[in-house]
Design a protein around this motif. Structure first.
Motif, PDB file in Angstrom:
ATOM      1  N   GLY A  52       0.848  -1.069   0.016  1.00  0.00           N
ATOM      2  CA  GLY A  52      -0.069  -0.074  -0.045  1.00  0.00           C
ATOM      3  C   GLY A  52       0.799   1.220  -0.052  1.00  0.00           C
ATOM      4  N   GLU A  53       0.370   2.372  -0.308  1.00  0.00           N
ATOM      5  CA  GLU A  53       0.990   3.645   0.037  1.00  0.00           C
ATOM      6  C   GLU A  53       1.821   3.652   1.300  1.00  0.00           C
ATOM      7  OE1 GLU A  53       0.343   7.332  -2.090  1.00  0.00           O
ATOM      8  OE2 GLU A  53       0.989   5.614  -3.297  1.00  0.00           O
ATOM      9  N   ASN A  54       1.083   3.417   2.289  1.00  0.00           N
ATOM     10  CA  ASN A  54       1.758   3.582   3.620  1.00  0.00           C
ATOM     11  C   ASN A  54       2.147   2.174   4.138  1.00  0.00           C
ATOM     12  OD1 ASN A  54       1.652   6.531   3.518  1.00  0.00           O
ATOM     13  ND2 ASN A  54      -0.343   6.172   4.015  1.00  0.00           N
ATOM     14  N   GLU A  55       1.609   1.225   4.059  1.00  0.00           N
ATOM     15  CA  GLU A  55       1.700  -0.204   4.596  1.00  0.00           C
ATOM     16  C   GLU A  55       1.277  -1.217   3.930  1.00  0.00           C
ATOM     17  OE1 GLU A  55      -1.474   1.004   7.848  1.00  0.00           O
ATOM     18  OE2 GLU A  55       0.683   0.673   8.657  1.00  0.00           O
TER      19      GLU A  55
END
Lengths: 120, 594
Positions: A52-55
Motif C-alpha cells: 500500500g501507499e503507507n503499509e
C-alpha cells in the motif's frame, strides 16, 4: 497408476507465483490504481501481501489450484472494513485478476479485471 | 575532472591574443595567469575564465572589448574543446556529496516513518537553492548548530505526537509484548533506510535504559530513544556507504532505493522498494525501469513534480515573494481558488505529460492544457471545452486552434512571475525564456545602468515598447537587450496575469520581434514556433536541471556527457517525457558511485 499420473499432471501444471507482481487497474472513474503483491508459494499453500501507499496488508484465505490462485484482502479505512476477493488465472509471467467486493454492505457490481505482471 | 592540456582552438587563440594578453602576458601576468602560451592544465581554470568572459567581466571595462559575436565564438570554441576532453571516455560515475534531508524531505520522511499527518517541518527554516537551482542541492544542505537544535525540537514534537496515536504506535512497532530492542530492530532499518548492525542498535538501547533508570515510563523511554535515532546523521543525511575501491561501482540496492525515492517522491523508500533491495533485485535494469513507472503513477510523485517544476520555472514565488498588485488585479486577490488553480496549472500539466508519456516539446507548445472553470474564464476559453463533471478540479482539456494557450508560455503562473506585480516586463519575460527555457541566461546588467523610467504624470503616454526602445539607445544596454527584449515583445498580448489583451496604454499591442540573427516573429504563437526550432537546446536545459535535481548537486562538465547521452535517447524516442526520467535513473552518475 492413473491417479498418480493425474496428480503429476496437476502439480506439473500448478504455477509457482512466488515473487513480486505488479499491475494497474483502471477504476470506474477512469483513474489508474496501482497494485503490487508479493506472493510466497509452498505447494498449494499461498501467503503474501498487498503493498500500500503507507503499509502492506497480508492476504488471507489464499490457495493455488492448478493455474488459478484465489485470496482475499481485508482493509480498514476510517473504521470501515472492506474485503475483496481476488481470483487470478496465471499464464507464465502474467496473470489476469478479477477483483470483487465480498462484504455484505458492498453494492453488487461486476468484478473489475486487470493484469498483473511478474516483477521478480 | 580530466586534464585539459591541449592548446585552445585557433579562433580562441586569436581572441586571447587580441583581448587578453596585453594584461595576461608573459611578463608579470595579471593574477599570475599567462595566456601567451595557453596550456592550462586544469579544466576548471578554463571554466572560470570563460565564465568571466561570458559575464562581460573580462576584458575589463577600460580595455578594448570584443564584439558580441566574437565573444560568442570564443566561448563556443573553448566550451567545445572542454566538452570533448571531458567526454573522451563517455559518461562517468561521480562522487555523491553528503547532504542533509531538506525541509520538505524531512517532513515527508518523518510523516511516513511515524505514520503521522503533521507538518513537523513547519518550524524549520526554508532551504536556499544551490546546484542547478534547487533546494535539495548538497551545496546548501549543511547543518549548523542552530539548525540542529531546530531538528531536535522537531523530533521531540513529532514523537510526542506519535506516541499518543494508535496508528503511529503500530507503525513504530510499539505493540504489547514488544521490547525496546524489538522496536529498534524494526524501526532503525527504516529510519536509516538500510539494514543495521547490532553495533548500531546498542547506543539507542542504552538511551532507553538510561531513561528507564531515571524513572521514565516505557513510552517516555521509547520517545527518548527514538529522538536519538531522529537526530542521527544516518537519518538526517543522505549517507551512502563509501566505495572502498578505486574503480566506480554500482550502488548497493538500498542506496539506490533511497536515491530513487528521494528523486521521484521526495521521501523515504516504501516497503516495495525495501523488499526489492533486500532481494537484491532493484539494480536489475528491467526491474528498475518497471519500478520507475510504478513510482511515477503513485500519488507521491506529486511531491517531486511540484518541487521540481515550481523551482525550475520560478513559479514557487507566486503568492510568496511575488503577489500581483491588488489594485490592478482585484479579482485575483479576492479569489483564493483562482490563485490555487493558477499555481497548480504548470504542476498538473507536467504530471499529465509524464503519466501520458507525452513529448517534452509539449512544454513549448501543445494542443492541450490543464483547465478549471476559473482558468477557462481567465483565459477566455469556452466552458464547453471543460469536462462535464468536477470542472473546478484541474483536468486536461483540448485546445481549439488560435487559443494561444499551448505549452508553458500560455500559463498565467509563468507569465505572472516573469512580470512586475503591476505591469508586464518584456525584459523579465525575455530573460525568463532565455534562462528557464533555453538555459542560456543573459549576463547580469553592468553596474550603474539606469533603470527603465516609469511613465511620468503629465507626459505624453508611451507604450512599454517605446520606453524600452529609448533604453536600448544606450549602447551599453543594446548588446544584450537586442536578444532579450524581442522574446518578451512577442508575449505582450498577455497582461501581467496572463489575460489576453490587444491594447496597452490605449495603443494597439505591437507583438513583433526580431532577434540579432534576423529571425522575425509576431505574437506568442510564432515565438513558440521559433522555440520549437530550438527544441534540442530546450530539452538539453531541462535535462541539465532535472539531472541536477536527481543527483542533489550542481553538475560538472563531466556530467555534460550524461546529458548528451540522455538527449540522444530522447531524440530517438520522439522526446517522450518518461524517457527523460528513465535516462536519468539509468545513467552512470545516478546508479554508480565513484
Amino acid at each position: 497408476m492413473i491417479a498418480s499420473g493425474l496428480l503429476f499432471a496437476a502439480s506439473a501444471f500448478a504455477a509457482d507465483v512466488s515473487g513480486i507482481w505488479t499491475g494497474t487497474l483502471t477504476d470506474r472513474n477512469g483513474d489508474p490504481q496501482e497494485f503490487s503483491f508479493r506472493f510466497t508459494q509452498k505447494g498449494e499453500a499461498l501467503s503474501g501481501k498487498l503493498y500500500g501507499e503507507n503499509e502492506s496488508t497480508a492476504i488471507s484465505a489464499a490457495k493455488v489450484s492448478g493455474d488459478q490462485i484465489t485470496f482475499t484482502v481485508t482493509t480498514e479505512l476510517n473504521g470501515q472494513i472492506t474485503t475483496s476477493l481476488y481470483v487470478a488465472k496465471v499464464d507464465g509471467n502474467q496473470m489476469e485478476v478479477k477483483r470483487s467486493r465480498t462484504d455484505p454492505s458492498a453494492k453488487p457490481a461486476e468484478p473489475q479485471t486487470f493484469m498483473l505482471k511478474r516483477l521478480t | 575532472m580530466a586534464a585539459f592540456a591541449a592548446p585552445p582552438p585557433e579562433a580562441a587563440n586569436s581572441f586571447l591574443a587580441s583581448y587578453c594578453v596585453s594584461c595576461h602576458g608573459a611578463k608579470s601576468p595579471a593574477a599570475g595567469l599567462n595566456l601567451t602560451a595557453p596550456d592550462l592544465s586544469q579544466a576548471d581554470r578554463w571554466t572560470r575564465l570563460i565564465n568571466r568572459v561570458r559575464n562581460s567581466e573580462m576584458p575589463p571595462r577600460n580595455a578594448p572589448a570584443p564584439a558580441a559575436d566574437q565573444r560568442e565564438a570564443f566561448l563556443k570554441s573553448i566550451e567545445g574543446a572542454l566538452h570533448a576532453d571531458a567526454c573522451a571516455a563517455g559518461p562517468a560515475a561521480s562522487f555523491a556529496p553528503i547532504r542533509r534531508l531538506n525541509r520538505d524531505e524531512y517532513t515527508a520522511t518523518v510523516r511516513e516513518l511515524l505514520n503521522i499527518h503533521l507538518d513537523v517541518g513547519h518550524a524549520l527554516p526554508a532551504d536556499g537553492a544551490g546546484g542547478q537551482g534547487f533546494d535539495n542541492a548538497a551545496e546548501v544542505l549543511f547543518l549548523s548548530p542552530i539548525l540542529a537544535e531546530k531538528y531536535m525540537d522537531a523530533a521531540k514534537e513529532s514523537l510526542e505526537y506519535a506516541i499518543k496515536d494508535s496508528r503511529a504506535r503500530a507503525r513504530i512497532g510499539i505493540v504489547k509484548g514488544k521490547t525496546a530492542r524489538d522496536i529498534l530492530e524494526s524501526f532503525l532499518p527504516r529510519a536509516f533506510r538500510r539494514p543495521v548492525t547490532e553495533k548500531e542498535i546498542q547506543p539507542y538501547l542504552t538511551l532507553f535504559h538510561e531513561a528507564q533508570k531515571r524513572g521514565s515510563s516505557f513510552d517516555a523511554s521509547v520517545v527518548y530513544m527514538l529522538r536519538g535515532v531522529l537526530m542521527s546523521p544516518q537519518f538526517l543525511f543522505h549517507a551512502e556507504p563509501p566505495n572502498p575501491g578505486p574503480a566506480p561501482r554500482l550502488l548497493d540496492d538500498y542506496a539506490l532505493a533511497s536515491r530513487l525515492s528521494y528523486f521521484l517522491w521526495g521521501s523515504m523508500p516504501d516497503e516495495l522498494l525495501f523488499d526489492l533491495a533486500s532481494m537484491g533485485k532493484l539494480h536489475e535494469p528491467e526491474v528498475l525501469k518497471a519500478e520507475i513507472g510504478i513510482m511515477l503513477r503513485s500519488g507521491k510523485s506529486r511531491q517531486f513534480i511540484g518541487s521540481f517544476v515550481t523551482q525550475w520555472l520560478g513559479t514557487r514565488a507566486l503568492g510568496r515573494e511575488f503577489i500581483p498588485d491588488p489594485k490592478v488585479f482585484p479579482k485575483y486577490t479576492a479569489d483564493a481558488d483562482l490563485q490555487g488553480d493558477i499555481r497548480f496549472q504548470p504542476i498538473v500539466f507536467f504530471q499529465s505529460m509524464l503519466t501520458s508519456n507525452a513529448p517534452l516539446t509539449d512544454l513549448i507548445d501543445s494542443k492541450w492544457t490543464i483547465g478549471t472553470s476559473k482558468l477557462a474564464d481567465l483565459y477566455g476559453i469556452p466552458r464547453s471545452t471543460l469536462r462535464k463533471e468536477n470542472q473546478t478540479q484541474p483536468h486536461r482539456i483540448e485546445l481549439a486552434p488560435g487559443s494561444h494557450r499551448g505549452g508553458l508560455l500560455g500559463m498565467s503562473a509563468v507569465l505572472a512571475v516573469s512580470s512586475y506585480p503591476y505591469r508586464t516586463s518584456p525584459v523579465l519575460r525575455g530573460k525568463w525564456v532565455l534562462d528557464s527555457m533555453l538555459g542560456t541566461p543573459p549576463p547580469p546588467p553592468p553596474p550603474n545602468v539606469p533603470a527603465l523610467e516609469e511613465h511620468k504624470e503629465g507626459a505624453a503616454p508611451q507604450t512599454l515598447r517605446e520606453r524600452l526602445a529609448q533604453h536600448r539607445e544606450n549602447p551599453v544596454c543594446a548588446g544584450c537587450h537586442s536578444s532579450i527584449d524581442p522574446l518578451g515583445f512577442a508575449l505582450e498580448n498577455y497582461d501581467a496575469l496572463g489575460q489576453w489583451r490587444t491594447q496597452d496604454a490605449g495603443k494597439p499591442i505591437d507583438n513583433t520581434g526580431e532577434l540579432p540573427d534576423g529571425t522575425k516573429f509576431a505574437g506568442p504563437d510564432e515565438l513558440r514556433a521559433v522555440l520549437l526550432k530550438k527544441k534540442d537546446l530546450f530539452v538539453s536545459n531541462l535535462t541539465n536541471r532535472m539531472l541536477g535535481y536527481a543527483l542533489g548537486r550542481g553538475l560538472t562538465r563531466a556530467d555534460s556527457c550524461t546529458v548528451d547521452e540522455i538527449l540522444k535517447q530522447l531524440k530517438s524516442n520522439d522526446y517522450k517525457s518518461q524517457t527523460l526520467i528513465e535516462g536519468i535513473v539509468m545513467s552512470k552518475p545516478f546508479r554508480y558511485q565513484k
